[in-house]
Design a protein around this motif. Sequence first.
Motif, mmCIF file in Angstrom:
data_model
loop_
_atom_site.group_PDB
_atom_site.id
_atom_site.type_symbol
_atom_site.label_atom_id
_atom_site.label_comp_id
_atom_site.label_asym_id
_atom_site.label_seq_id
_atom_site.Cartn_x
_atom_site.Cartn_y
_atom_site.Cartn_z
ATOM 1 N N ALA A 78 10.635 2.738 -1.295
ATOM 2 C CA ALA A 78 10.387 1.409 -1.854
ATOM 3 C C ALA A 78 10.154 1.474 -3.352
ATOM 4 N N ALA A 79 9.605 2.589 -3.815
ATOM 5 C CA ALA A 79 9.339 2.745 -5.244
ATOM 6 C C ALA A 79 10.622 2.764 -6.067
ATOM 7 N N ASP A 80 11.746 3.073 -5.423
ATOM 8 C CA ASP A 80 13.025 3.139 -6.127
ATOM 9 C C ASP A 80 13.772 1.811 -6.146
ATOM 10 N N VAL A 81 13.204 0.783 -5.537
ATOM 11 C CA VAL A 81 13.871 -0.517 -5.468
ATOM 12 C C VAL A 81 13.533 -1.326 -6.713
ATOM 13 N N PRO A 82 14.542 -1.783 -7.442
ATOM 14 C CA PRO A 82 14.268 -2.547 -8.665
ATOM 15 C C PRO A 82 13.557 -3.870 -8.365
ATOM 16 N N PRO A 83 12.808 -4.394 -9.313
ATOM 17 C CA PRO A 83 12.181 -5.698 -9.141
ATOM 18 C C PRO A 83 13.244 -6.768 -8.865
ATOM 19 N N GLY A 84 12.869 -7.735 -8.057
ATOM 20 C CA GLY A 84 13.782 -8.821 -7.755
ATOM 21 C C GLY A 84 14.511 -8.681 -6.437
ATOM 22 N N LEU A 85 14.548 -7.469 -5.881
ATOM 23 C CA LEU A 85 15.146 -7.261 -4.564
ATOM 24 C C LEU A 85 14.029 -7.237 -3.522
ATOM 25 N N ALA A 86 14.261 -7.867 -2.397
ATOM 26 C CA ALA A 86 13.218 -7.997 -1.380
ATOM 27 C C ALA A 86 13.153 -6.753 -0.507
ATOM 28 N N LYS A 87 11.978 -6.154 -0.439
ATOM 29 C CA LYS A 87 11.735 -4.999 0.421
ATOM 30 C C LYS A 87 11.130 -5.518 1.733
ATOM 31 N N VAL A 88 11.829 -5.267 2.830
ATOM 32 C CA VAL A 88 11.471 -5.853 4.121
ATOM 33 C C VAL A 88 11.019 -4.762 5.084
ATOM 34 N N ALA A 89 9.869 -4.972 5.722
ATOM 35 C CA ALA A 89 9.372 -4.041 6.745
ATOM 36 C C ALA A 89 9.682 -4.605 8.118
ATOM 37 N N LEU A 90 10.507 -3.897 8.882
ATOM 38 C CA LEU A 90 10.840 -4.306 10.241
ATOM 39 C C LEU A 90 9.869 -3.648 11.212
ATOM 40 N N THR A 91 9.181 -4.462 11.999
ATOM 41 C CA THR A 91 8.280 -3.949 13.024
ATOM 42 C C THR A 91 8.587 -4.621 14.352
ATOM 43 N N VAL A 92 8.120 -4.007 15.421
ATOM 44 C CA VAL A 92 8.380 -4.504 16.772
ATOM 45 C C VAL A 92 7.054 -4.596 17.523
ATOM 46 N N ASP A 93 6.588 -5.819 17.730
ATOM 47 C CA ASP A 93 5.334 -6.056 18.452
ATOM 48 C C ASP A 93 4.192 -5.209 17.888
ATOM 49 N N ALA A 94 4.128 -5.122 16.570
ATOM 50 C CA ALA A 94 3.108 -4.288 15.928
ATOM 51 C C ALA A 94 1.741 -4.959 15.965
ATOM 52 N N GLU A 95 0.704 -4.153 16.166
ATOM 53 C CA GLU A 95 -0.673 -4.643 16.088
ATOM 54 C C GLU A 95 -1.057 -4.831 14.611
ATOM 55 N N ASP A 96 -2.111 -5.612 14.387
ATOM 56 C CA ASP A 96 -2.568 -5.854 13.023
ATOM 57 C C ASP A 96 -2.895 -4.559 12.288
ATOM 58 N N ALA A 97 -3.451 -3.586 13.000
ATOM 59 C CA ALA A 97 -3.831 -2.328 12.346
ATOM 60 C C ALA A 97 -2.612 -1.612 11.780
ATOM 61 N N MET A 98 -1.511 -1.637 12.511
ATOM 62 C CA MET A 98 -0.297 -0.992 12.021
ATOM 63 C C MET A 98 0.272 -1.750 10.826
ATOM 64 N N LEU A 99 0.287 -3.062 10.911
ATOM 65 C CA LEU A 99 0.779 -3.853 9.784
ATOM 66 C C LEU A 99 -0.070 -3.616 8.538
ATOM 67 N N ALA A 100 -1.376 -3.571 8.724
ATOM 68 C CA ALA A 100 -2.269 -3.335 7.592
ATOM 69 C C ALA A 100 -2.030 -1.959 6.981
ATOM 70 N N ALA A 101 -1.801 -0.956 7.822
ATOM 71 C CA ALA A 101 -1.564 0.402 7.325
ATOM 72 C C ALA A 101 -0.285 0.470 6.499
ATOM 73 N N ILE A 102 0.751 -0.210 6.967
ATOM 74 C CA ILE A 102 2.008 -0.241 6.212
ATOM 75 C C ILE A 102 1.802 -0.913 4.864
ATOM 76 N N LEU A 103 1.200 -2.091 4.901
ATOM 77 C CA LEU A 103 1.085 -2.885 3.680
ATOM 78 C C LEU A 103 0.106 -2.286 2.670
ATOM 79 N N GLU A 104 -0.813 -1.471 3.156
ATOM 80 C CA GLU A 104 -1.752 -0.819 2.253
ATOM 81 C C GLU A 104 -1.054 0.212 1.363
#
Length: 218
Positions: free
Chosen positions: A50-76
């Motif tokens: 993700a660090a190599d993606v230039p500003p302005g392009l949307a970085k999307v995280a695909l998850t499947v029935d993820a719990e809040d803890a997993m989502l928080a860990a990714i986004l952190e």
Amino acid sequence: MASDIRVKICGLTDAPSVAAAVSAGAAYLGFVFFPKSPRNLDIETARALAADVPPGLAKVALTVDAEDAMLAAILERVPIDMLQLHGHETPGRVAGIRARFGLPVMKAVGVADEADLAQITDYARVADQLLVDAKPPRDAVLPGGNGLSFDWRLIANRRWPVPWMLAGGLTPDNVAEAIRLTGARQVDVSSGVETAPGAKDAALIERFIAAARREDVQ
């Protein structure tokens, strides 16, 4: 105009593939966090990509029935711009994730026949975007990325109150026809630009995006 078609390259797993998607003009880059997928990433690998993606392009995280803890860990750790929910998340769950994490949410909805279209309207009330995908077979391990399409005529020129993206079995050879039949202004591809599951091909990525924009690249 065809040139305003926005393309999402999903399931990126390495730096050369990210670079190829960026160079070819992708608007969205998708990173998969689902252990059963051959495109699954650990958080630190995703962070580096993700660090190599230039500003302005949307970085999307695909998850499947993820719990809040997993989502928080990714986004952190990973600078994500949008969450893509590709499981059995209910409209209530979608709304809850959107409220808790404060990011735009794209909900994937599987379509096999006309009966599946009603749920798209339900999710359009709570999601920021929709991903209209082919419904996976009953015995499928993956909820998406199976290389399957559906009858595009089912959604021909339909409109929903939020932006939507067409997915499912798209390739450089059929994406222009899919856009023509459906009126989609956004398209998503994963397996259609791979030489093996999880192995993106730079030439196929370039051909796909060019074809989506009706350019002629040999």
